[in-house]
Design a protein around this motif. Structure first.
Motif, short mmCIF file in Angstrom:
data_model
loop_
_atom_site.label_atom_id
_atom_site.label_comp_id
_atom_site.label_asym_id
_atom_site.label_seq_id
_atom_site.Cartn_x
_atom_site.Cartn_y
_atom_site.Cartn_z
N GLN A 1 0.77 -1.22 0.01
CA GLN A 1 -0.09 -0.04 -0.06
C GLN A 1 0.82 1.41 0.08
N ASN B 1 -4.41 -0.61 11.79
CA ASN B 1 -5.12 -0.78 12.90
C ASN B 1 -5.34 -2.10 13.16
N THR C 1 0.38 10.85 2.29
CA THR C 1 -1.08 10.38 2.55
C THR C 1 -0.83 8.91 2.83
N SER D 1 -3.65 5.47 2.49
CA SER D 1 -5.02 5.20 1.79
C SER D 1 -5.82 4.75 3.06
N GLU D 2 -6.91 4.44 2.76
CA GLU D 2 -7.85 3.91 3.74
C GLU D 2 -7.46 2.26 3.91
N GLY D 3 -6.88 1.72 2.98
CA GLY D 3 -6.70 0.26 3.22
C GLY D 3 -5.19 0.22 3.99
N ILE E 1 -4.40 2.40 6.27
CA ILE E 1 -4.90 2.62 7.64
C ILE E 1 -5.48 1.51 8.35
N LYS E 2 -6.32 0.71 7.46
CA LYS E 2 -7.00 -0.28 8.14
C LYS E 2 -5.98 -1.67 8.42
#
Length: 282
Positions: A258, A276, A266, A268-270, A272-273
């Motif tokens: 990613q 987490n 930046t 990506s949402e991926g 960050i997921k």
């Protein structure tokens, strides 16, 4: 011989963080010429373990690929195996041609180590030699047998190398191994097929394999998914019945893929997921 099931990548630290014993670089290189086979075997391992990329080390390890003295009663070549593994870690492409020569060695594990190191070195010049080895299990574009396991070659390692090297011209040959009777080889084929085609069906095949009964195979698939960076597998990886350490390694692979495809400022949402999910496993 059975192909080695070990798929987890070498997580060795550098010599700055690990006790390298009393050897010096000069001693290790000299020991490769020692009459003591044990010293030679250890020296080859040591040079790879601590990533000693000096020209003299690379030259000595390449010479060790032709060793005849260190031979097991079964006909194996332990020093050659260690030398082949070490050369992949050192990253010097002058080892590519000698490693290709090792693909003709009678020792299964020398061939396996050579394939894995060629993958690490990343030079596509080795693709024809890898295809020649892969084709020993094929008749045309079909497996010689989908019922009788062919254990003569390290097919799992060959398939992974072809995927990493993006040998797209040979995708039909790789695809045939999705039907191999050994599950580990099937998963290596799915991994390579995803790398060669980017088609999600192959990533999903690996995700499904995470629910399999055998822990050893689940561990292997975790490594495969991390290697290909298949983001939709993130939740399944985190929930897999396996050691958290291996799940973290797999998720790290997803995260690296990613990060390599976004701008430095930046996430990506991926990404960050995945971070987490990694936090939840710590």
């Amino acid at each position: 011989m059975n192909p080695s099931p070990e798929k987890i990548k070498d997580l060795s630290l550098t010599g700055d963080n690990v006790d390298g014993g009393s050897l010096t670089v000069e001693q290790a290189i000299a020991n490769l010429e020692s009459a003591d086979l044990g010293l030679r075997f250890y020296a080859a391992w040591w040079l790879g373990r601590f990533r000693i990329g000096e020209a003299a080390a690379v030259t000595a390890l390449i010479k060790a690929l032709e060793d005849e003295a260190d031979r097991t009663p079964e006909g194996g070549y332990p020093l050659r195996r260690n030398a082949a593994r070490a050369l992949g870690k050192l990253g010097d492409r002058q080892a590519v041609s000698p490693l290709i020569g090792c693909l003709d060695c009678s020792d299964f594990y020398v061939r396996e180590a050579a394939v894995q190191s060629l993958e690490m070195l990343g030079d596509p010049v080795c693709i024809p030699a890898l295809i020649k080895l892969l084709a020993l299990g094929l008749q045309g574009e079909q497996l010689i047998s989908s019922k009788q396991p062919d254990l003569s070659q390290p097919y799992d390692s060959i398939l992974e190398a072809l995927g990493t090297l993006r040998a797209t011209e040979f995708t039909p040959l790789v695809k045939a191994f999705l039907e191999h009777p050994i599950e580990l080889v099937q998963y290596s084929a799915a991994r390579a097929m995803y790398q060669l085609t980017q088609e999600p069906v192959y990533g999903e095949r690996l995700v499904q394999a995470l629910t399999g009964e055998k822990l050893q195979l689940r561990r292997a698939v975790l490594a495969d998914l991390g290697a290909i960076g298949y983001l939709p597998a993130a939740d399944a990886i985190a929930q897999t019945l396996a050691e958290n350490s291996l799940k973290l390694i797999s998720l790290k692979g997803l995260l690296e893929h990613q990060v390599n495809h976004i701008t430095p400022s930046t996430f990506s949402e991926g990404a960050i997921k995945v971070m987490n999910l990694m936090d939840s496993l710590l």
